[in-house]
Design a protein around this motif. Sequence first.
Motif, PDB file in Angstrom:
ATOM      1  N   GLU A 189      21.158 -22.527  14.143  1.00 33.40           N
ATOM      2  CA  GLU A 189      19.616 -22.403  13.939  1.00 33.40           C
ATOM      3  C   GLU A 189      19.081 -23.621  15.080  1.00 33.40           C
ATOM      4  O   GLU A 189      19.866 -24.235  15.309  1.00 33.40           O
ATOM      5  CB  GLU A 189      19.233 -22.700  12.460  1.00 33.40           C
ATOM      6  CG  GLU A 189      19.321 -21.485  11.637  1.00 33.40           C
ATOM      7  CD  GLU A 189      18.579 -20.428  12.038  1.00 33.40           C
ATOM      8  OE1 GLU A 189      18.978 -19.300  12.014  1.00 33.40           O
ATOM      9  OE2 GLU A 189      17.108 -20.604  12.310  1.00 33.40           O
ATOM     10  N   PRO A 190      17.661 -23.844  15.108  1.00 36.85           N
ATOM     11  CA  PRO A 190      17.380 -24.637  16.046  1.00 36.85           C
ATOM     12  C   PRO A 190      17.450 -26.152  15.971  1.00 36.85           C
ATOM     13  O   PRO A 190      16.730 -26.934  16.457  1.00 36.85           O
ATOM     14  CB  PRO A 190      15.775 -24.401  16.035  1.00 36.85           C
ATOM     15  CG  PRO A 190      15.537 -23.090  15.082  1.00 36.85           C
ATOM     16  CD  PRO A 190      16.681 -22.932  14.346  1.00 36.85           C
ATOM     17  N   ASP A 242      11.735 -16.417  12.852  1.00 38.06           N
ATOM     18  CA  ASP A 242      12.098 -17.794  11.986  1.00 38.06           C
ATOM     19  C   ASP A 242      11.359 -18.770  12.047  1.00 38.06           C
ATOM     20  O   ASP A 242      10.698 -19.465  13.473  1.00 38.06           O
ATOM     21  CB  ASP A 242      13.585 -18.135  12.185  1.00 38.06           C
ATOM     22  CG  ASP A 242      14.627 -17.116  11.738  1.00 38.06           C
ATOM     23  OD1 ASP A 242      14.103 -15.832  11.553  1.00 38.06           O
ATOM     24  OD2 ASP A 242      15.951 -17.209  11.636  1.00 38.06           O
ATOM     25  N   ASP A 243      11.366 -19.803  11.015  1.00 35.07           N
ATOM     26  CA  ASP A 243      11.031 -21.197  11.027  1.00 35.07           C
ATOM     27  C   ASP A 243       9.462 -21.401  10.971  1.00 35.07           C
ATOM     28  O   ASP A 243       9.276 -22.612  10.802  1.00 35.07           O
ATOM     29  CB  ASP A 243      11.593 -21.902  12.246  1.00 35.07           C
ATOM     30  CG  ASP A 243      13.129 -22.042  12.114  1.00 35.07           C
ATOM     31  OD1 ASP A 243      13.533 -21.354  11.247  1.00 35.07           O
ATOM     32  OD2 ASP A 243      13.727 -22.419  12.961  1.00 35.07           O
ATOM     33  N   HIS A 280      13.072 -17.838   4.251  1.00 37.82           N
ATOM     34  CA  HIS A 280      14.137 -18.602   5.051  1.00 37.82           C
ATOM     35  C   HIS A 280      14.305 -20.172   4.406  1.00 37.82           C
ATOM     36  O   HIS A 280      14.478 -21.072   5.125  1.00 37.82           O
ATOM     37  CB  HIS A 280      13.587 -18.612   6.408  1.00 37.82           C
ATOM     38  CG  HIS A 280      14.417 -19.280   7.619  1.00 37.82           C
ATOM     39  ND1 HIS A 280      16.032 -19.001   7.472  1.00 37.82           N
ATOM     40  CD2 HIS A 280      14.331 -19.817   8.392  1.00 37.82           C
ATOM     41  CE1 HIS A 280      16.277 -19.460   8.598  1.00 37.82           C
ATOM     42  NE2 HIS A 280      15.521 -20.118   9.110  1.00 37.82           N
ATOM     43  N   HIS A 338      14.348 -25.778   4.629  1.00 38.05           N
ATOM     44  CA  HIS A 338      15.176 -25.579   6.008  1.00 38.05           C
ATOM     45  C   HIS A 338      16.536 -26.608   5.908  1.00 38.05           C
ATOM     46  O   HIS A 338      16.892 -27.144   6.933  1.00 38.05           O
ATOM     47  CB  HIS A 338      14.648 -25.661   7.217  1.00 38.05           C
ATOM     48  CG  HIS A 338      15.264 -24.638   8.202  1.00 38.05           C
ATOM     49  ND1 HIS A 338      16.386 -25.328   9.024  1.00 38.05           N
ATOM     50  CD2 HIS A 338      14.978 -23.464   8.662  1.00 38.05           C
ATOM     51  CE1 HIS A 338      16.919 -24.260   9.657  1.00 38.05           C
ATOM     52  NE2 HIS A 338      15.956 -23.269   9.917  1.00 38.05           N
TER      53      HIS A 338
HETATM   54 ZN    ZN Z   1      15.987 -21.595  10.921  1.00 36.25          ZN
END
Ligand code: ZN
Length: 380
Positions: A99-100, A143-144, A196, A200
Amino acid sequence: MSSSSGKNNIKISGRFAVFLAVALAVIAFLTVMIIIVSKKDAPAPGPTEGPVIITSPTAEITPTADVATPTEEPTPTLAPTEIPTEVPTPTPTEVPTPEPTPEPTPTEAPPTTAHPTPPRVVDGNTSANPAYEGKRLVALTFDDGPQAGSTEYMLDVLKKHNAKATFFVVGNQMAYEPNGVLTTRAAAEGHQIGNHSYSHPNFGKLTDEQIIEQRDKNNALIMKLTGKPATVFRVPGGQRSAHMRSLLAMPIAQWDIDPLDWQFFTTEHITKYAKQNGMSYDEAESRLIDMILFEGVYTTLDGEYIFSPPVAGEMKHGSILLFHDIYPASAKAVDRLLTYLEETYGNFVYLTFDEFILSENEAIIPGTIYYNLWRTTPSS
Ligand SMILES: [Zn+2]
């Protein structure tokens, strides 16, 4: 006596002389023989020792055992401008994309030249559902977010292309914006809201209780903002153990196409790329979008170059794409990608995750991971 002895002496020396002569002759003979034999063993001077002469310019140089021709291996060259004719099948299950979290630094190959030939769509299959006859169904996922600015931009792009998508929202992101307006808007415009997590975290480091809390806290917020419960989950950090799946007890959406926007479309990366190439920010952003969509990019992992094929060439019926609506460049990329697919193929349809899975009568099962329309990890 002396004379006789003197005669004897002469006789003896005469015989000796004969013996000497014979011995010398034998030695001479042997010497000659040795010379001849040794000359036979010696490599005969001749054309084989000489340089290879190519008589005709078209003559092929075929290295032989006798002639030592250094075999010059062509130096492997990275050719990022070339669209690979054989686009490798993505293997998303094997290597989950992180993921980022900005861990590896993307190092795309040196700037490429002109736009190459358009990539091909990998799979010509279309939907088996009569309602979507001749169509290629795709799930766009984001996402996010939500993120003020970029999420609105993404929603505008989706509306322009009449595309439905799934937003995997993060609870505290929604909490930042006034009244969760972007999530409310996304739901109102027909998009699906997926869970999500609330904040996070890396799910691999959480206790079971913390995982449940992350799921439930975000689900409650989604329910409050949209009036509907979230029906699909995406795990931060790509954790997918059997225990995790059973714990979450929700269908889990992964992806089979990762455009790497989390590496290439960050403000930091676009700024760096602009500086390196003497471009403005906008030019650099546009250039990077083109590379991701139509040319493919290189990233480095442990010093090895890994080629990521162009997204437009990977698009096929049944794919799930992973984008992030926290980057304005991702919205621009989606706009450009959908425009290209409309003009080139005209039969792509973008559905929410649930619509997408159900379109081919596939079941949506809690604890199951979906990588694309058919590829799943069953719940245990
Ligand atoms: Zn994410």
